[in-house]
Write a protein that holds these residues in place. Structure first.
Motif, PDB file in Angstrom:
ATOM      1  N   ASP A 172       1.065  -1.103  -0.355  1.00 21.94           N
ATOM      2  CA  ASP A 172       0.341   0.135  -0.070  1.00 21.94           C
ATOM      3  C   ASP A 172       0.507   1.346   0.054  1.00 21.94           C
ATOM      4  O   ASP A 172       0.624   2.206   0.559  1.00 21.94           O
ATOM      5  CB  ASP A 172      -1.027  -0.116   1.500  1.00 21.94           C
TER       6      ASP A 172
ATOM      7  N   LYS B 175       1.157   4.254  -1.591  1.00 25.11           N
ATOM      8  CA  LYS B 175       0.166   5.052  -2.652  1.00 25.11           C
ATOM      9  C   LYS B 175       1.141   6.645  -2.269  1.00 25.11           C
ATOM     10  O   LYS B 175       1.024   6.727  -1.303  1.00 25.11           O
ATOM     11  CB  LYS B 175      -1.401   4.834  -2.239  1.00 25.11           C
TER      12      LYS B 175
ATOM     13  N   GLN C 208      -2.579   6.987  -6.285  1.00 25.84           N
ATOM     14  CA  GLN C 208      -1.802   6.496  -7.309  1.00 25.84           C
ATOM     15  C   GLN C 208      -0.816   5.528  -6.355  1.00 25.84           C
ATOM     16  O   GLN C 208      -0.535   6.478  -5.498  1.00 25.84           O
ATOM     17  CB  GLN C 208      -1.723   7.022  -8.726  1.00 25.84           C
ATOM     18  N   TYR C 209      -0.603   4.065  -7.218  1.00 26.50           N
ATOM     19  CA  TYR C 209       0.489   3.889  -6.203  1.00 26.50           C
ATOM     20  C   TYR C 209       1.906   3.783  -6.882  1.00 26.50           C
ATOM     21  O   TYR C 209       1.794   4.220  -8.260  1.00 26.50           O
ATOM     22  CB  TYR C 209      -0.354   2.106  -6.833  1.00 26.50           C
TER      23      TYR C 209
END
Length: 511
Positions: free
Chosen positions: A249, A251, A260-261
């Motif tokens: 996670d 992000k 967004q990642y």
RNA sequence: CGGGGCGUAGCUCAGCCUGGCUAGAGCGCCUGGUUUGGGACCAGGAGGCCGAAGGUUCAAAUCCUUUCGCCCCGACCA
């Protein structure tokens, strides 16, 4: 000829172990699969660290430290990653020893077992997810120097041990392009380092899916060829895509206001490089060290009979040392605590490389072998005859050549230049070997024949495929070492399927 | 985890089959002397729970059982 070292032609594996033992680089430990790195071996690692660390800093990275223990649950977050490492994890399950009738027994079991890190993508991913909030937090460019543990079935000193020392860089980026650039940049850093510092020529390329890092999108590597014709992976750089960002996670809110990642990479080299250095350069007389990582750049062997000769020789050696390291260092060395019989003098204050004078009560021949087996690039012989000529005899480890050098020729710059020449000669020699041991094959039979007769690298057209690669490995022990960046730009027939392919690969038997 | 081999001095090993003197050799180590331009020689010396536990025997490094460890070959791997 060295009497404590088995010649390479008779038993290469034994030769390797004998060289390490004779040079006192490492020793076996009480724990199976682990090794003790002795001072002269560790000095090589320090030289590698010093040089690489500078290169990492120059490319914008900083060092940090992440913990040895990883919660077991972390490992399971990335599917391929677990699968790759589960089989070789050491697990901490208890937190104390209890006295029982049968002696000490583990007590106080942990609620969640802890894994001793086999690599740190997972802990670092967990931390990065906290540290990365905005595109302004990127790129995040962190490296750590540490130990890791992989419970290997079979181990070999430096090449594969249960615990080893390495460096692992972990970066997070805003875009896929940037992550890809970083992955390739660090591969270049490794390749340049291998050649400039260790004098090991390497082939840069990509791993096939069968060989890539568990959890990576693409793995790049540098591959070297050892003297017995086996390949050795010397460093890897992984583009992890968003695999770990999704698992942990990581992000951030982008410039486009979208969550967004991140795109992450990791890259590492280990103490295996010491094994690569040994196997690339050493000979039947023992260790040959590339000058830039040699703890001792020169060993001075005095030759004398009477006390009077000893004094003249000593006075002359002092003059030589003054020219090489300066009067201040000569005086400082005299005050230094240490081994009086083998005083050392700092030749290079930034690398800490030294010159040693061997005053031990032993025969000159013994001393020659002693320093030769330890891979010291140069030996100076200083005896009464030399003093009379105002010169000394220079012996070069690499080719065992001899030359007479006069006192006025000797200077710090002169020795630096000699060392550079040796480095260049070693790299050239290794390059020639690699070129000579790289052969092209047009068919599978031809490849098998080459591998059986010479080993070495086999270059050929091939369509990478997991099942086929496994079959080839079983058949002739060779694996695709990499898909080299350097491609012919033409197409040819895949040696296995006969299909048209635009990809050439390097096959070899590997360590 | 499968197949093979080995545990005796710091290292390499002999001795074990066929039980019996104080358990040996070479190398290395220490002391003294002669030596010293590529691994010297002589003399003296230190160093062993014969991997561990149990058994057989008057007696075990040696025979039997169990166990632990290591090395090599394979599967796995920076």
């Amino acid at each position: 000829m060295a009497k404590n070292i088995k010649p390479r032609s008779q038993d290469y594996a034994q030769w390797y172990l004998d060289v390490i033992k004779a040079a006192q680089l490492a020793d076996y430990s009480p724990v199976r699969g682990c090794m003790v790195i002795r001072p002269e071996g560790y000095a090589i690692w320090e030289a590698i660290q010093r040089d690489l660390d500078r290169r990492f800093k120059e490319t914008g990275h900083v060092n940090a430290y992440f913990p040895l223990l990883i919660p077991q649950s972390f490992l399971t977050k990335e599917a391929e990653h677990v699968e790759g490492f589960a089989m070789e994890c050491a697990i901490v399950t208890h937190s104390k020893l209890e006295k029982t009738a049968d002696g000490l027994k583990p007590g106080n079991p942990l609620e969640e077992p802890l894994i001793i890190r086999p690599t740190s993508e997972t802990v670092i991913g967990a931390m990065y997810s906290q540290w990365v909030q905005s595109y302004r937090d990127l790129p995040l460019l962190i490296n750590q120097w540490c130990n890791v543990m992989r419970w290997e079935m079979r181990t070999r000193l430096f090449l594969r041990t249960a615990e080893f020392l390495w460096q692992e860089g972990h970066t997070a980026h805003e875009t896929a392009e940037e992550a890809q650039e970083e992955t390739l940049r660090m591969l270049d850093v490794y390749a340049a380092f291998a050649e400039d510092t260790l004098a090991i020529p390497v082939i840069k390329g990509a791993k096939t899916d069968a060989e890539k890092f568990p959890g990576a999108v693409t793995t790049y590597c540098i591959e070297a060829l050892m003297q017995d014709g086996k390949a050795l992976q010397c460093g890897t750089s992984h583009n992890l895509g968003q695999n770990f960002a999704k698992a942990f996670d990581i992000k951030f809110l982008g410039r486009d206001q979208q969550l967004q990642y991140a795109w992450t990479t990791s890259w590492g080299v280990s103490t295996r490089l010491i094994g690569a250095t040994i196997m690339t350069h050493s000979d039947d007389e023992g260790l040959v060290l590339p000058p830039r990582v040699a703890p001792f750049v020169a060993a001075i062997v005095p030759i004398f009979k009477s006390e009077e000769e000893r004094n003249t020789v000593r006075a002359f050696i002092d003059k030589v040392l003054t020219s090489l390291v300066g009067a201040d260092e000569l005086a400082a060395a005299a005050r230094r605590f240490g081994y009086n019989e083998t005083p050392t003098y700092f030749f290079d204050s930034t690398t800490g490389q030294r010159i040693v004078v061997d005053w031990r009560d032993a025969r000159p021949g013994d001393k020659q072998y002693h320093w030769e087996q330890r891979g010291v690039p140069f030996r100076f012989e200083v005896g009464p005859r030399d003093v009379a000529n105002n010169a000394f005899v220079l012996k070069r480890r690499l080719d065992r050549s001899k030359a007479v050098v006069t006192l006025d020729q000797a200077s710090r710059e002169w020795l630096r230049q000699q060392l550079d020449e040796v480095h260049k000669a070693m790299l050239d020699k290794a390059r020639q070997f690699q070129a000579a041991e790289t052969r092209e094959a047009a068919s599978y039979d031809e490849m098998k024949k080459i591998l059986a007769e010479h080993a070495g690298f086999v270059r050929c057209f091939f369509k990478p495929d997991k099942t086929i690669e496994a079959r080839i490995k079983e058949d002739c022990k060779a694996t695709v070492r990499c898909v080299p960046f350097e491609q012919p730009g033409t197409t040819g027939k895949c040696i296995f399927t006969g299909e048209e392919s635009n990809t050439q690969v390097l096959f070899a038997q590997a360590y």
